[in-house]
Motif scaffolding. Structure first.
Motif, mmCIF file in Angstrom:
data_model
loop_
_atom_site.group_PDB
_atom_site.id
_atom_site.type_symbol
_atom_site.label_atom_id
_atom_site.label_comp_id
_atom_site.label_asym_id
_atom_site.label_seq_id
_atom_site.Cartn_x
_atom_site.Cartn_y
_atom_site.Cartn_z
ATOM 1 N N PHE A 39 0.831 -1.207 0.000
ATOM 2 C CA PHE A 39 0.000 0.000 0.000
ATOM 3 C C PHE A 39 0.864 1.256 0.000
ATOM 4 O O PHE A 39 0.592 2.209 -0.720
ATOM 5 N N ALA A 40 1.908 1.268 0.806
ATOM 6 C CA ALA A 40 2.777 2.445 0.894
ATOM 7 C C ALA A 40 3.480 2.709 -0.431
ATOM 8 O O ALA A 40 3.668 3.872 -0.810
ATOM 9 N N ASN A 41 3.857 1.665 -1.149
ATOM 10 C CA ASN A 41 4.532 1.820 -2.437
ATOM 11 C C ASN A 41 3.561 2.111 -3.574
ATOM 12 O O ASN A 41 3.990 2.452 -4.675
ATOM 13 N N SER A 42 2.273 1.944 -3.324
ATOM 14 C CA SER A 42 1.262 2.182 -4.357
ATOM 15 C C SER A 42 0.504 3.466 -4.013
ATOM 16 O O SER A 42 1.118 4.503 -3.849
ATOM 17 N N ASP A 43 -0.796 3.370 -3.859
ATOM 18 C CA ASP A 43 -1.607 4.563 -3.604
ATOM 19 C C ASP A 43 -2.191 4.607 -2.197
ATOM 20 O O ASP A 43 -3.147 5.338 -1.946
ATOM 21 N N GLY A 44 -1.650 3.797 -1.282
ATOM 22 C CA GLY A 44 -2.174 3.765 0.080
ATOM 23 C C GLY A 44 -3.332 2.796 0.188
ATOM 24 O O GLY A 44 -3.840 2.276 -0.818
ATOM 25 N N PRO A 108 13.332 8.143 -0.338
ATOM 26 C CA PRO A 108 14.458 7.974 -1.253
ATOM 27 C C PRO A 108 14.369 6.693 -2.090
ATOM 28 O O PRO A 108 14.974 6.603 -3.152
ATOM 29 N N GLU A 109 13.605 5.707 -1.612
ATOM 30 C CA GLU A 109 13.424 4.469 -2.362
ATOM 31 C C GLU A 109 12.177 3.763 -1.867
ATOM 32 O O GLU A 109 11.666 4.064 -0.792
ATOM 33 N N PRO A 110 11.652 2.791 -2.629
ATOM 34 C CA PRO A 110 10.453 2.061 -2.198
ATOM 35 C C PRO A 110 10.708 1.296 -0.891
ATOM 36 O O PRO A 110 11.827 0.881 -0.611
ATOM 37 N N LEU A 111 9.654 1.114 -0.127
ATOM 38 C CA LEU A 111 9.764 0.319 1.097
ATOM 39 C C LEU A 111 9.952 -1.150 0.753
ATOM 40 O O LEU A 111 9.421 -1.640 -0.236
ATOM 41 N N ARG A 112 10.673 -1.833 1.627
ATOM 42 C CA ARG A 112 10.944 -3.262 1.430
ATOM 43 C C ARG A 112 10.598 -4.023 2.708
ATOM 44 O O ARG A 112 10.736 -3.501 3.801
ATOM 45 N N ARG A 113 10.218 -5.260 2.524
ATOM 46 C CA ARG A 113 10.051 -6.203 3.630
ATOM 47 C C ARG A 113 11.029 -7.334 3.358
ATOM 48 O O ARG A 113 10.937 -7.997 2.311
ATOM 49 N N PRO A 130 9.927 -6.482 -13.552
ATOM 50 C CA PRO A 130 11.099 -5.615 -13.747
ATOM 51 C C PRO A 130 10.729 -4.226 -14.293
ATOM 52 O O PRO A 130 11.268 -3.223 -13.846
ATOM 53 N N ALA A 131 9.797 -4.158 -15.229
ATOM 54 C CA ALA A 131 9.378 -2.861 -15.777
ATOM 55 C C ALA A 131 8.661 -2.024 -14.718
ATOM 56 O O ALA A 131 8.894 -0.814 -14.605
ATOM 57 N N GLU A 132 7.786 -2.672 -13.930
ATOM 58 C CA GLU A 132 7.092 -1.958 -12.847
ATOM 59 C C GLU A 132 8.078 -1.475 -11.795
ATOM 60 O O GLU A 132 7.941 -0.369 -11.270
ATOM 61 N N LEU A 133 9.078 -2.298 -11.491
ATOM 62 C CA LEU A 133 10.085 -1.915 -10.509
ATOM 63 C C LEU A 133 10.876 -0.706 -11.006
ATOM 64 O O LEU A 133 11.124 0.231 -10.245
ATOM 65 N N GLN A 134 11.233 -0.700 -12.270
ATOM 66 C CA GLN A 134 11.944 0.444 -12.828
ATOM 67 C C GLN A 134 11.074 1.698 -12.740
ATOM 68 O O GLN A 134 11.542 2.762 -12.334
ATOM 69 N N ASP A 135 9.792 1.582 -13.094
ATOM 70 C CA ASP A 135 8.876 2.728 -12.983
ATOM 71 C C ASP A 135 8.761 3.198 -11.543
ATOM 72 O O ASP A 135 8.739 4.400 -11.277
ATOM 73 N N LEU A 136 8.697 2.261 -10.615
ATOM 74 C CA LEU A 136 8.589 2.607 -9.204
ATOM 75 C C LEU A 136 9.827 3.361 -8.731
ATOM 76 O O LEU A 136 9.724 4.393 -8.063
ATOM 77 N N PHE A 137 10.997 2.870 -9.094
ATOM 78 C CA PHE A 137 12.223 3.579 -8.723
ATOM 79 C C PHE A 137 12.275 4.958 -9.368
ATOM 80 O O PHE A 137 12.726 5.916 -8.744
ATOM 81 N N ASN A 138 11.788 5.086 -10.587
ATOM 82 C CA ASN A 138 11.749 6.392 -11.242
ATOM 83 C C ASN A 138 10.832 7.359 -10.494
ATOM 84 O O ASN A 138 11.159 8.532 -10.338
ATOM 85 N N VAL A 139 9.697 6.860 -10.014
ATOM 86 C CA VAL A 139 8.780 7.689 -9.226
ATOM 87 C C VAL A 139 9.469 8.166 -7.949
ATOM 88 O O VAL A 139 9.275 9.293 -7.503
ATOM 89 N N PHE A 140 10.294 7.300 -7.362
ATOM 90 C CA PHE A 140 10.991 7.651 -6.132
ATOM 91 C C PHE A 140 12.218 8.523 -6.387
ATOM 92 O O PHE A 140 12.894 8.931 -5.471
#
Length: 147
Positions: A39-44, A108-113, A130-140
């Motif tokens: 949720f934290a890495n998406s829209d809550g 500074p970066e997506p949350l991880r567990r 991998p593409a979603e992860l790249q987009d996520l890092f770009n957002v961050f």
């Protein structure tokens, strides 16, 4: 705005979706932390504890304050960085339901567990492609390029 019991109860009845996750307490801490990260890495979203898959209220065992303390500790130490979220609970007929209202996080970066990144996709908390992860890092704010 902090959700109250009326909103939580309506979301329990509506079922899981991209912003609502129901969990039993036996999912603590790992599956609950994964849902929080997604949720934290998406829209809550709202993680509701003490609710079975069929929507029945089974409750969370133990003292309400002890459970709230465990959840608070999970928010502060259970992921790669502390998470800003609002905790709530409701007790009715001896059944305690707890919830975590997770806001979208941009640090500074997506949350991880446990070193893994999760996002919310429909009704599921999943690891991104991998593409979603790249987009996520770009957002961050990270820019990932191919070599």
């Amino acid at each position: 705005m902090k959700p109250g019991w009326t909103e939580v109860s309506a979301r329990i009845a509506a079922g899981e979706d991209e912003h609502t996750e129901r969990k039993l307490w036996d999912a603590f801490p790992d599956k609950i932390a994964i849902a929080i990260a997604a949720f934290a890495n998406s829209d809550g979203g709202l993680v509701i504890l003490g609710v079975a898959d069929d929507g029945s209220l089974v409750g969370v065992p133990g003292d309400v304050e002890d459970v709230q303390e465990k959840l608070s500790t999970l928010l502060h130490t259970g992921l790669s960085a502390p998470v800003s979220a609002t905790l709530g609970h409701h007790v009715e007929s001896g059944v305690a339901i707890h919830w975590i209202d997770v806001r979208r996080v941009r640090g500074p970066e997506p949350l991880r567990r446990r070193g893994r990144v999760y996002v919310r996709r429909g009704r599921a908390s999943v690891e991104p492609s991998p593409a979603e992860l790249q987009d996520l890092f770009n957002v961050f704010g990270f820019v990932i390029t191919e070599e």
